[in-house]
Design a protein around this motif. Structure first.
Motif, PDB file in Angstrom:
ATOM      1  N   LEU A 139       0.791  -1.255   0.002  1.00 40.10           N
ATOM      2  CA  LEU A 139      -0.113   0.025   0.123  1.00 40.10           C
ATOM      3  C   LEU A 139       0.805   1.329  -0.238  1.00 40.10           C
ATOM      4  O   LEU A 139       0.627   2.369  -0.663  1.00 40.10           O
ATOM      5  CB  LEU A 139      -0.933  -0.090   1.236  1.00 40.10           C
ATOM      6  N   GLU A 140       2.019   1.287   0.687  1.00 40.61           N
ATOM      7  CA  GLU A 140       2.906   2.426   0.875  1.00 40.61           C
ATOM      8  C   GLU A 140       3.530   2.934  -0.674  1.00 40.61           C
ATOM      9  O   GLU A 140       3.614   3.711  -1.189  1.00 40.61           O
ATOM     10  CB  GLU A 140       4.125   2.034   1.840  1.00 40.61           C
ATOM     11  N   PHE A 141       3.697   1.433  -1.252  1.00 43.01           N
ATOM     12  CA  PHE A 141       4.319   1.640  -2.810  1.00 43.01           C
ATOM     13  C   PHE A 141       3.312   2.247  -3.673  1.00 43.01           C
ATOM     14  O   PHE A 141       3.660   3.254  -4.516  1.00 43.01           O
ATOM     15  CB  PHE A 141       4.894   0.250  -3.263  1.00 43.01           C
ATOM     16  N   ILE A 142       2.037   1.775  -3.552  1.00 50.42           N
ATOM     17  CA  ILE A 142       1.068   2.297  -4.415  1.00 50.42           C
ATOM     18  C   ILE A 142       0.843   4.129  -4.012  1.00 50.42           C
ATOM     19  O   ILE A 142       0.543   4.551  -4.866  1.00 50.42           O
ATOM     20  CB  ILE A 142      -0.204   1.461  -4.164  1.00 50.42           C
ATOM     21  N   SER A 143       0.993   4.217  -2.969  1.00 51.04           N
ATOM     22  CA  SER A 143       0.588   5.721  -2.424  1.00 51.04           C
ATOM     23  C   SER A 143       1.908   6.561  -3.220  1.00 51.04           C
ATOM     24  O   SER A 143       1.553   7.512  -3.483  1.00 51.04           O
ATOM     25  CB  SER A 143       0.799   5.729  -0.912  1.00 51.04           C
ATOM     26  N   PHE A 181       8.552   7.658  -8.765  1.00 47.96           N
ATOM     27  CA  PHE A 181       9.158   6.028  -8.895  1.00 47.96           C
ATOM     28  C   PHE A 181      10.540   5.911  -8.660  1.00 47.96           C
ATOM     29  O   PHE A 181      10.999   4.909  -9.145  1.00 47.96           O
ATOM     30  CB  PHE A 181       8.874   6.083 -10.659  1.00 47.96           C
ATOM     31  N   GLU A 182      10.888   6.671  -7.753  1.00 44.72           N
ATOM     32  CA  GLU A 182      12.023   6.405  -7.070  1.00 44.72           C
ATOM     33  C   GLU A 182      12.504   5.087  -6.546  1.00 44.72           C
ATOM     34  O   GLU A 182      13.416   4.545  -6.588  1.00 44.72           O
ATOM     35  CB  GLU A 182      12.514   7.560  -5.937  1.00 44.72           C
ATOM     36  N   GLU A 183      11.320   4.384  -6.022  1.00 46.21           N
ATOM     37  CA  GLU A 183      11.420   3.155  -5.454  1.00 46.21           C
ATOM     38  C   GLU A 183      10.779   1.775  -6.377  1.00 46.21           C
ATOM     39  O   GLU A 183      10.489   1.068  -6.037  1.00 46.21           O
ATOM     40  CB  GLU A 183      10.995   3.000  -4.167  1.00 46.21           C
ATOM     41  N   ILE A 184      10.866   2.273  -7.790  1.00 44.37           N
ATOM     42  CA  ILE A 184      10.367   1.146  -8.565  1.00 44.37           C
ATOM     43  C   ILE A 184      11.169  -0.133  -8.506  1.00 44.37           C
ATOM     44  O   ILE A 184      10.493  -1.041  -8.744  1.00 44.37           O
ATOM     45  CB  ILE A 184      10.152   1.871 -10.109  1.00 44.37           C
ATOM     46  N   THR A 229      -1.103  -6.597  -5.535  1.00 44.83           N
ATOM     47  CA  THR A 229      -0.273  -7.195  -6.544  1.00 44.83           C
ATOM     48  C   THR A 229      -0.620  -6.745  -7.988  1.00 44.83           C
ATOM     49  O   THR A 229      -0.039  -6.326  -8.936  1.00 44.83           O
ATOM     50  CB  THR A 229      -0.365  -8.641  -6.424  1.00 44.83           C
ATOM     51  N   VAL A 230      -2.016  -6.711  -8.148  1.00 45.34           N
ATOM     52  CA  VAL A 230      -2.410  -6.378  -9.502  1.00 45.34           C
ATOM     53  C   VAL A 230      -2.180  -4.847  -9.795  1.00 45.34           C
ATOM     54  O   VAL A 230      -1.544  -4.493 -10.957  1.00 45.34           O
ATOM     55  CB  VAL A 230      -4.120  -6.544  -9.727  1.00 45.34           C
ATOM     56  N   THR A 231      -2.323  -3.934  -9.091  1.00 46.26           N
ATOM     57  CA  THR A 231      -1.927  -2.586  -8.997  1.00 46.26           C
ATOM     58  C   THR A 231      -0.426  -2.578  -9.330  1.00 46.26           C
ATOM     59  O   THR A 231      -0.096  -1.699 -10.259  1.00 46.26           O
ATOM     60  CB  THR A 231      -2.574  -1.606  -7.963  1.00 46.26           C
ATOM     61  N   LEU A 232       0.361  -3.181  -8.632  1.00 49.70           N
ATOM     62  CA  LEU A 232       1.761  -2.848  -8.713  1.00 49.70           C
ATOM     63  C   LEU A 232       2.101  -3.450  -9.844  1.00 49.70           C
ATOM     64  O   LEU A 232       3.303  -2.766 -10.603  1.00 49.70           O
ATOM     65  CB  LEU A 232       2.262  -3.576  -7.582  1.00 49.70           C
ATOM     66  N   ASN A 233       1.772  -4.463 -10.324  1.00 47.35           N
ATOM     67  CA  ASN A 233       2.024  -4.938 -11.888  1.00 47.35           C
ATOM     68  C   ASN A 233       1.839  -3.886 -12.895  1.00 47.35           C
ATOM     69  O   ASN A 233       2.370  -4.188 -13.854  1.00 47.35           O
ATOM     70  CB  ASN A 233       1.378  -6.420 -11.813  1.00 47.35           C
ATOM     71  N   GLU A 234       0.607  -3.414 -12.761  1.00 49.19           N
ATOM     72  CA  GLU A 234       0.256  -2.519 -14.014  1.00 49.19           C
ATOM     73  C   GLU A 234       1.119  -1.351 -13.898  1.00 49.19           C
ATOM     74  O   GLU A 234       1.656  -1.075 -14.832  1.00 49.19           O
ATOM     75  CB  GLU A 234      -1.150  -1.977 -13.495  1.00 49.19           C
ATOM     76  N   TYR A 235       1.758  -0.827 -12.635  1.00 52.27           N
ATOM     77  CA  TYR A 235       2.566   0.098 -12.692  1.00 52.27           C
ATOM     78  C   TYR A 235       4.028  -0.091 -13.180  1.00 52.27           C
ATOM     79  O   TYR A 235       4.568   0.675 -13.951  1.00 52.27           O
ATOM     80  CB  TYR A 235       2.657   0.642 -11.137  1.00 52.27           C
ATOM     81  N   VAL A 236       4.444  -1.419 -12.811  1.00 54.47           N
ATOM     82  CA  VAL A 236       5.698  -1.825 -13.441  1.00 54.47           C
ATOM     83  C   VAL A 236       5.452  -2.075 -14.674  1.00 54.47           C
ATOM     84  O   VAL A 236       6.607  -1.758 -15.649  1.00 54.47           O
ATOM     85  CB  VAL A 236       5.952  -3.090 -12.715  1.00 54.47           C
ATOM     86  N   PHE A 237       4.556  -2.494 -15.148  1.00 49.99           N
ATOM     87  CA  PHE A 237       4.122  -2.662 -16.796  1.00 49.99           C
ATOM     88  C   PHE A 237       4.396  -1.651 -17.715  1.00 49.99           C
ATOM     89  O   PHE A 237       5.156  -1.493 -18.393  1.00 49.99           O
ATOM     90  CB  PHE A 237       2.859  -3.418 -16.937  1.00 49.99           C
ATOM     91  N   ASP A 238       3.768  -0.571 -17.097  1.00 48.64           N
ATOM     92  CA  ASP A 238       3.962   0.855 -17.734  1.00 48.64           C
ATOM     93  C   ASP A 238       5.306   1.579 -17.711  1.00 48.64           C
ATOM     94  O   ASP A 238       5.830   2.136 -18.656  1.00 48.64           O
ATOM     95  CB  ASP A 238       3.043   1.818 -17.077  1.00 48.64           C
TER      96      ASP A 238
END
Length: 276
Positions: free
Chosen positions: A131-135, A142-145, A164-173
């Motif tokens: 949740l902290e990553f998503i925030s 994106f410093e901690e990508i 997991t889904v949300t973080l995977n979307e961010y990493v995909f982009d």
């Protein structure tokens, strides 16, 4: 009456404020029976827009509402005001903060009484880390990508966890944009491969969660485009069908939808290349 509009495929978000008085009277539900999408006025749909009474020129963004299921006569038409993929607490908090009302829709009532069995076994520390990553990512940080990528690779949370889904979307982009800006072909191909991996996981996780919203459909379409680019036509064909089945419930060809046009172009390319 004011909407924060996106372009049709949501690649440009919150780029304008528009007034749609008639659409504004449509209420919200987290179990909405209609999708609302925006169309770009330079994509062949100018004739659908009203003329400005002063300069007689059609201008503005077009918004359209389309049912995503059958409704009974007299049943209220509803749309979503927020990302309904979020958990009930997050949905209610956003609606209260932005729209100043407490959501008491049927879905929120059911979700607040249920706890998914698989979620009970999840380590709270890992949940909070996600949740902290998503925030931070939501704020454009994106410093901690790379820490996010390591977090996902360790599989602390299951594939069908919303975090997991949300973080995977961010990493995909992230990998997709990195590939598009990379001049070295070797690194570019590596980024594309990693983008496919995380994009596929995002789609698969969303499917396990029964996502059928437009945003999930657009993510699936983006993964399909990358699979076609990488000539992985068999997988692309499966993903394209998944994307179309969702997107057709929101977009309409009569408005000159560029999203549906993209689907048809990808379908043609897949079929053409498979027959070679």
């Amino acid at each position: 009456s004011m909407f924060v509009s996106d372009n049709e495929d949501v690649s440009l978000q919150s780029f304008s404020l528009c007034l749609y008085p008639k659409t504004a009277i449509t209420n919200h539900s987290c179990d909405y029976n209609s999708n609302h999408v925006f169309y770009d006025i330079n994509d062949g749909n100018q004739d659908l827009l009203p003329r400005d009474p002063v300069d007689n020129f059609r201008k503005g963004n077009l918004i359209a509402i389309k049912l995503n299921r059958n409704v009974e006569k007299g049943q209220e038409i509803t749309i979503n005001y927020n990302d309904t993929r979020q958990d009930v607490a997050t949905r209610r908090e956003v609606l209260k903060t932005v729209y100043t009302f407490d959501c008491d829709c049927t879905r929120c009532g059911l979700d607040s009484k249920q706890t998914c069995p698989s979620q009970k076994q999840i380590n709270t520390r890992h949940q909070n880390m996600g949740l902290e990553f998503i925030s931070r990512l939501d704020k454009g940080d994106f410093e901690e990508i790379h820490a996010v990528i390591k977090f996902l690779n360790k599989e602390f949370l299951p594939l069908d966890n919303l975090i997991t889904v949300t973080l995977n979307e961010y990493v995909f982009d992230f990998y997709l944009k990195s590939a598009e800006s990379e001049l070295d072909e070797k690194f570019r191909d590596e980024f594309y491969t990693k983008a496919v991996l995380h994009g596929t996981k995002a789609v698969e996780g969303g499917n396990l969660l029964d996502f059928n919203d437009i945003l999930h459909g657009l993510t699936t379409l983006k993964v399909t485009k990358l699979l076609v680019f990488l000539k992985e036509y068999q997988s692309a064909e499966v993903f394209l069908k998944l994307a179309y089945d969702i997107l057709v419930n929101g977009y309409d060809e009569k408005y000159g939808s560029q999203v549906l046009k993209c689907v048809e172009e990808l379908r043609y390319e897949i079929n053409h290349c498979k027959t070679k």
